[in-house]
Every structure is written in structure tokens, then in C-alpha cells.
Scaffold this motif. Sequence first.
Motif, PDB file in Angstrom:
ATOM      1  N   LYS A   1      54.387  47.632  10.594  1.00  0.00           N
ATOM      2  CA  LYS A   1      54.861  47.176   9.277  1.00  0.00           C
ATOM      3  C   LYS A   1      53.999  46.024   8.775  1.00  0.00           C
ATOM      4  O   LYS A   1      53.643  45.971   7.589  1.00  0.00           O
ATOM      5  CB  LYS A   1      56.321  46.756   9.350  1.00  0.00           C
ATOM      6  CG  LYS A   1      56.865  46.305   7.996  1.00  0.00           C
ATOM      7  CD  LYS A   1      58.340  45.931   8.071  1.00  0.00           C
ATOM      8  CE  LYS A   1      58.861  45.492   6.692  1.00  0.00           C
ATOM      9  NZ  LYS A   1      60.299  45.126   6.744  1.00  0.00           N
ATOM     10  N   GLU A   2      53.655  45.089   9.657  1.00  0.00           N
ATOM     11  CA  GLU A   2      52.782  43.982   9.259  1.00  0.00           C
ATOM     12  C   GLU A   2      51.454  44.519   8.722  1.00  0.00           C
ATOM     13  O   GLU A   2      50.936  44.028   7.716  1.00  0.00           O
ATOM     14  CB  GLU A   2      52.524  43.065  10.456  1.00  0.00           C
ATOM     15  CG  GLU A   2      53.730  42.243  10.903  1.00  0.00           C
ATOM     16  CD  GLU A   2      53.424  41.416  12.133  1.00  0.00           C
ATOM     17  OE1 GLU A   2      52.229  41.373  12.543  1.00  0.00           O
ATOM     18  OE2 GLU A   2      54.363  40.828  12.698  1.00  0.00           O
TER      19      GLU A   2
ATOM     20  N   TYR B   1      54.824  45.614  14.298  1.00  0.00           N
ATOM     21  CA  TYR B   1      53.387  45.389  14.124  1.00  0.00           C
ATOM     22  C   TYR B   1      52.821  46.317  13.060  1.00  0.00           C
ATOM     23  O   TYR B   1      52.050  45.894  12.181  1.00  0.00           O
ATOM     24  CB  TYR B   1      52.679  45.599  15.460  1.00  0.00           C
ATOM     25  CG  TYR B   1      51.172  45.558  15.379  1.00  0.00           C
ATOM     26  CD1 TYR B   1      50.499  44.386  15.044  1.00  0.00           C
ATOM     27  CD2 TYR B   1      50.413  46.694  15.651  1.00  0.00           C
ATOM     28  CE1 TYR B   1      49.111  44.341  14.970  1.00  0.00           C
ATOM     29  CE2 TYR B   1      49.028  46.664  15.583  1.00  0.00           C
ATOM     30  CZ  TYR B   1      48.376  45.483  15.245  1.00  0.00           C
ATOM     31  OH  TYR B   1      47.008  45.451  15.168  1.00  0.00           O
TER      32      TYR B   1
ATOM     33  N   GLU C   1      50.011  44.025   4.960  1.00  0.00           N
ATOM     34  CA  GLU C   1      48.679  43.458   4.753  1.00  0.00           C
ATOM     35  C   GLU C   1      47.807  44.396   3.919  1.00  0.00           C
ATOM     36  O   GLU C   1      47.051  43.954   3.052  1.00  0.00           O
ATOM     37  CB  GLU C   1      48.002  43.186   6.099  1.00  0.00           C
ATOM     38  CG  GLU C   1      48.535  41.968   6.839  1.00  0.00           C
ATOM     39  CD  GLU C   1      47.701  41.671   8.072  1.00  0.00           C
ATOM     40  OE1 GLU C   1      46.459  41.791   8.000  1.00  0.00           O
ATOM     41  OE2 GLU C   1      48.286  41.326   9.102  1.00  0.00           O
TER      42      GLU C   1
END
Length: 290
Positions: free
Chosen positions: A191-192, A189, A196
Motif C-alpha cells: 500500500k505504501e 508495504y 508513493e
Amino acid sequence: MTPITEVEGRRVALSNLEKVIHPATGFTKGELLHYYATTADALLPHLRDRPVSFLRYPDGPDGQLFFTKNVPPGTPDWVTTAHVPRSEGPARMVLIQDLPSLMWAANLVTEFHTPQWLIDAPGEADRLVMDLDPGHPATIVECCEVALWLRERLAADGIEAYAKTSGSKGLHLLAAPAALTPSGEITAYAKELAVEAERALPHLVVHRMTRSLRPGKVFVDYSQNAARKTTATPYTLRARREPTVSTPVTWEEVAGCTKPGQLMFGAGDIEGRLDTYGDLLSPLVPPQPP
């Protein structure tokens, strides 16, 4: 002879009190121990029940620096230790559960680093951390800009973020997941979020560690959420020439940061900040059983 001090009924050896540890200001080991004693009420809840990795600098930042994860030789038998699973095999590590243990550990002259999970649930994260590390000529000013974007992004997922300085160059964002979550899922999460952030702020953010990509940008390091990784504990002194501290900061301070060094706080600043704000990270402290 090494002086012996009684701390809450425990005999603690405190040595070399006049030795200068942070040479830029002449900050001595005695002052270091006083700092930890007076900050203990805020620091201990962030250490409690988390295995501690010590980054030791007994001769100051210009001397030898070395990590100690296993229980150090000579550890008193009243200091709490626990078996901790590690990829290279289980180890026994220290838990700093009380003031005597804190003062014993502080006498080693160390930074305190802790994982994002508690000893009774290894690898089940109760915290998320994002380490914002500026690549020269970027500074903490750019870190604050990125932190504000990440705060809003986390809020969109119903997660409240808190900020602290690293005590070095950058900024740490901390948050608590709604429930204990496997460290691998938290890492994915995080890393996401980093990816972004790079898409939204391509001029400012990089999510990869590659050195050639980092000058002038903020590296959003999500990897410290891995179960094996640790992060500088709130209120720990850092091994720098000045006695800088990893310091919780308000979002108003983050938003108002316009100059490098503006959010650099030292040992002498913390008592006043605690009087003014209390522990800004107290919402992240797990409740203690009655």
C-alpha cells in the motif's frame, strides 16, 4: 463414454475434447488440455504447495463463471488436498502437485488462482504482488509506465521485481521478500508503494478502488497480498473469448510497450517463449527439498 487417459500412472478422465471453449478462435477443450500438458514444466512450480482457487468456465467465457475454493465433488483420491485456514472457518482445498493433478483440474476448464503463501506457512507471504489495472481509456501501455516506476522503487529497497501480463487488460508485478513475512505486513508495504506511485505519477496512478477515480489511470491494487486473496497463476489461461495467457514478460518488453495489445499473448505463443526465455519467473519458485 468419457475417454480415460493414463498420465504418469494415474487414470484421468478427459471429456468433451471437441467442445469450443474460446469462441473467437475456435479453441477447443482438447487444445486447452494440450496447452496445459505442454506448459506443465513451467506452470507446476508456481502451483505446487499453494492451495488453488478455481475460476471455472466450462461453457466458455460467455457461459457461467464461478469460483470453487473447496475440493470439487468427484475429486480423485490421489489428488492432494489440505486443510486451509479461512476467516469463515477452515476449508479443504486442492493442491496441484503433479501432472496428473494438473490434467484432472484442466479438464474442469478453469483459471488457476493462488495465494502469495505456501501451505506449510499459511499467511506467511513468500511473494509480493502488485496488480496494475488500467481504467479506460488507459491501456497496458500506461501499466508498463507505472511498472517501470515501481521496479525502480522496489530496487531502491533491494527488491528485484518481475513482470507478467494478467492475460486480461493489465500487468502484474511480482517479487520475493527476503524472508517469509506476515501477509498483513506485505500488504501494508505494498500500500505504501501504491500511495508513493500516486504521489509521483498523479496523472497516471490511483491507489484507491473507487470507480470514479479510475478512468484514464492505472489502479495499483495492493490488496491481493492479503492472506485471503489470490492472483492468477503464471501461465494460466484466462476466461476470455480468445485463449489468452497470464504470461511472464521481460523488462525490455515492458519498456518497449507502445501499443495496446502489444503484450497480449495466447496459448499458441507460450511454447516459443519458453524455448526463448525459459521461465522468466523461475527466481520466485521456492526451492524443492531433495
